[in-house]
Motif scaffolding. Structure first.
Motif, PDB file in Angstrom:
ATOM      1  N   SER A   1     -19.435  30.726 -45.402  1.00 32.84           N
ATOM      2  CA  SER A   1     -20.296  29.568 -45.170  1.00 32.84           C
ATOM      3  C   SER A   1     -21.755  29.899 -45.471  1.00 32.84           C
ATOM      4  O   SER A   1     -22.464  29.101 -46.093  1.00 32.84           O
ATOM      5  N   PHE A   2     -22.200  31.067 -45.057  1.00 32.00           N
ATOM      6  CA  PHE A   2     -23.574  31.489 -45.337  1.00 32.00           C
ATOM      7  C   PHE A   2     -23.813  31.606 -46.840  1.00 32.00           C
ATOM      8  O   PHE A   2     -24.820  31.118 -47.355  1.00 32.00           O
ATOM      9  N   ALA A   3     -22.888  32.249 -47.537  1.00 29.25           N
ATOM     10  CA  ALA A   3     -23.035  32.427 -48.982  1.00 29.25           C
ATOM     11  C   ALA A   3     -23.057  31.088 -49.705  1.00 29.25           C
ATOM     12  O   ALA A   3     -23.829  30.896 -50.661  1.00 29.25           O
ATOM     13  N   ILE A   4     -22.246  30.149 -49.273  1.00 33.21           N
ATOM     14  CA  ILE A   4     -22.212  28.829 -49.911  1.00 33.21           C
ATOM     15  C   ILE A   4     -23.504  28.067 -49.657  1.00 33.21           C
ATOM     16  O   ILE A   4     -24.084  27.480 -50.572  1.00 33.21           O
ATOM     17  N   ARG A   5     -23.977  28.086 -48.420  1.00 37.52           N
ATOM     18  CA  ARG A   5     -25.205  27.356 -48.091  1.00 37.52           C
ATOM     19  C   ARG A   5     -26.413  27.931 -48.819  1.00 37.52           C
ATOM     20  O   ARG A   5     -27.209  27.196 -49.421  1.00 37.52           O
ATOM     21  N   VAL A   6     -26.564  29.234 -48.794  1.00 35.42           N
ATOM     22  CA  VAL A   6     -27.709  29.866 -49.466  1.00 35.42           C
ATOM     23  C   VAL A   6     -27.552  29.754 -50.982  1.00 35.42           C
ATOM     24  O   VAL A   6     -28.510  29.469 -51.696  1.00 35.42           O
ATOM     25  N   GLY A   7     -26.332  29.950 -51.486  1.00 35.78           N
ATOM     26  CA  GLY A   7     -26.078  29.853 -52.917  1.00 35.78           C
ATOM     27  C   GLY A   7     -26.362  28.473 -53.469  1.00 35.78           C
ATOM     28  O   GLY A   7     -26.850  28.324 -54.591  1.00 35.78           O
ATOM     29  N   ALA A   8     -26.076  27.436 -52.694  1.00 35.54           N
ATOM     30  CA  ALA A   8     -26.344  26.066 -53.142  1.00 35.54           C
ATOM     31  C   ALA A   8     -27.842  25.830 -53.317  1.00 35.54           C
ATOM     32  O   ALA A   8     -28.270  25.213 -54.296  1.00 35.54           O
ATOM     33  N   VAL A   9     -28.626  26.346 -52.397  1.00 40.94           N
ATOM     34  CA  VAL A   9     -30.081  26.195 -52.505  1.00 40.94           C
ATOM     35  C   VAL A   9     -30.597  26.963 -53.721  1.00 40.94           C
ATOM     36  O   VAL A   9     -31.414  26.448 -54.497  1.00 40.94           O
ATOM     37  N   ILE A  10     -30.089  28.168 -53.920  1.00 42.87           N
ATOM     38  CA  ILE A  10     -30.499  28.969 -55.072  1.00 42.87           C
ATOM     39  C   ILE A  10     -30.113  28.264 -56.364  1.00 42.87           C
ATOM     40  O   ILE A  10     -30.880  28.217 -57.326  1.00 42.87           O
ATOM     41  N   TRP A  11     -28.918  27.689 -56.406  1.00 47.29           N
ATOM     42  CA  TRP A  11     -28.438  26.991 -57.603  1.00 47.29           C
ATOM     43  C   TRP A  11     -29.345  25.798 -57.947  1.00 47.29           C
ATOM     44  O   TRP A  11     -29.739  25.622 -59.094  1.00 47.29           O
ATOM     45  N   ILE A  12     -29.671  24.991 -56.949  1.00 47.31           N
ATOM     46  CA  ILE A  12     -30.518  23.812 -57.185  1.00 47.31           C
ATOM     47  C   ILE A  12     -31.909  24.225 -57.658  1.00 47.31           C
ATOM     48  O   ILE A  12     -32.444  23.659 -58.616  1.00 47.31           O
ATOM     49  N   VAL A  13     -32.508  25.203 -57.008  1.00 45.56           N
ATOM     50  CA  VAL A  13     -33.850  25.652 -57.390  1.00 45.56           C
ATOM     51  C   VAL A  13     -33.834  26.221 -58.807  1.00 45.56           C
ATOM     52  O   VAL A  13     -34.727  25.941 -59.622  1.00 45.56           O
ATOM     53  N   THR A  14     -32.802  26.992 -59.129  1.00 49.09           N
ATOM     54  CA  THR A  14     -32.692  27.567 -60.467  1.00 49.09           C
ATOM     55  C   THR A  14     -32.501  26.474 -61.516  1.00 49.09           C
ATOM     56  O   THR A  14     -33.119  26.513 -62.587  1.00 49.09           O
ATOM     57  N   ALA A  15     -31.652  25.502 -61.229  1.00 48.20           N
ATOM     58  CA  ALA A  15     -31.403  24.414 -62.179  1.00 48.20           C
ATOM     59  C   ALA A  15     -32.673  23.604 -62.426  1.00 48.20           C
ATOM     60  O   ALA A  15     -32.984  23.259 -63.574  1.00 48.20           O
TER      61      ALA A  15
END
Length: 78
Positions: free
Chosen positions: A51-65
């Motif tokens: 859950s932590f990896a998904i939540r943090v990864g989603a934020v990283i993905w959006i910022v990167t995109a």
């Protein structure tokens, strides 16, 4: 002679490039960021870790995109 299939002349934003760069940067930098941020959080179960990896990864993905899109539209397109 017909144009090669591998070439493209996108008008405006090259979304293929944006998607590729988003994926590459998110995987390389995102893995390091998630690992570094997880050092400061107690994650007792595998579910909590996922859950932590998904939540943090989603934020990283959006910022990167958004960063890749901005770069393509305003800087690389010129």
């Amino acid at each position: 002679m017909p144009e090669r299939v591998e070439t493209a002349d996108p008008e405006g934003v090259d979304y293929g490039w944006v998607m590729q760069m988003t994926f590459v940067v998110t995987v390389t930098a995102g893995a390091v960021l998630v690992a570094a941020l997880s050092a400061f959080v107690t994650l007792p179960t595998w579910g909590a870790r996922a859950s932590f990896a998904i939540r943090v990864g989603a934020v990283i993905w959006i910022v990167t995109a958004m960063g890749a899109y901005y770069y393509e539209k305003n800087i690389r397109a010129e």
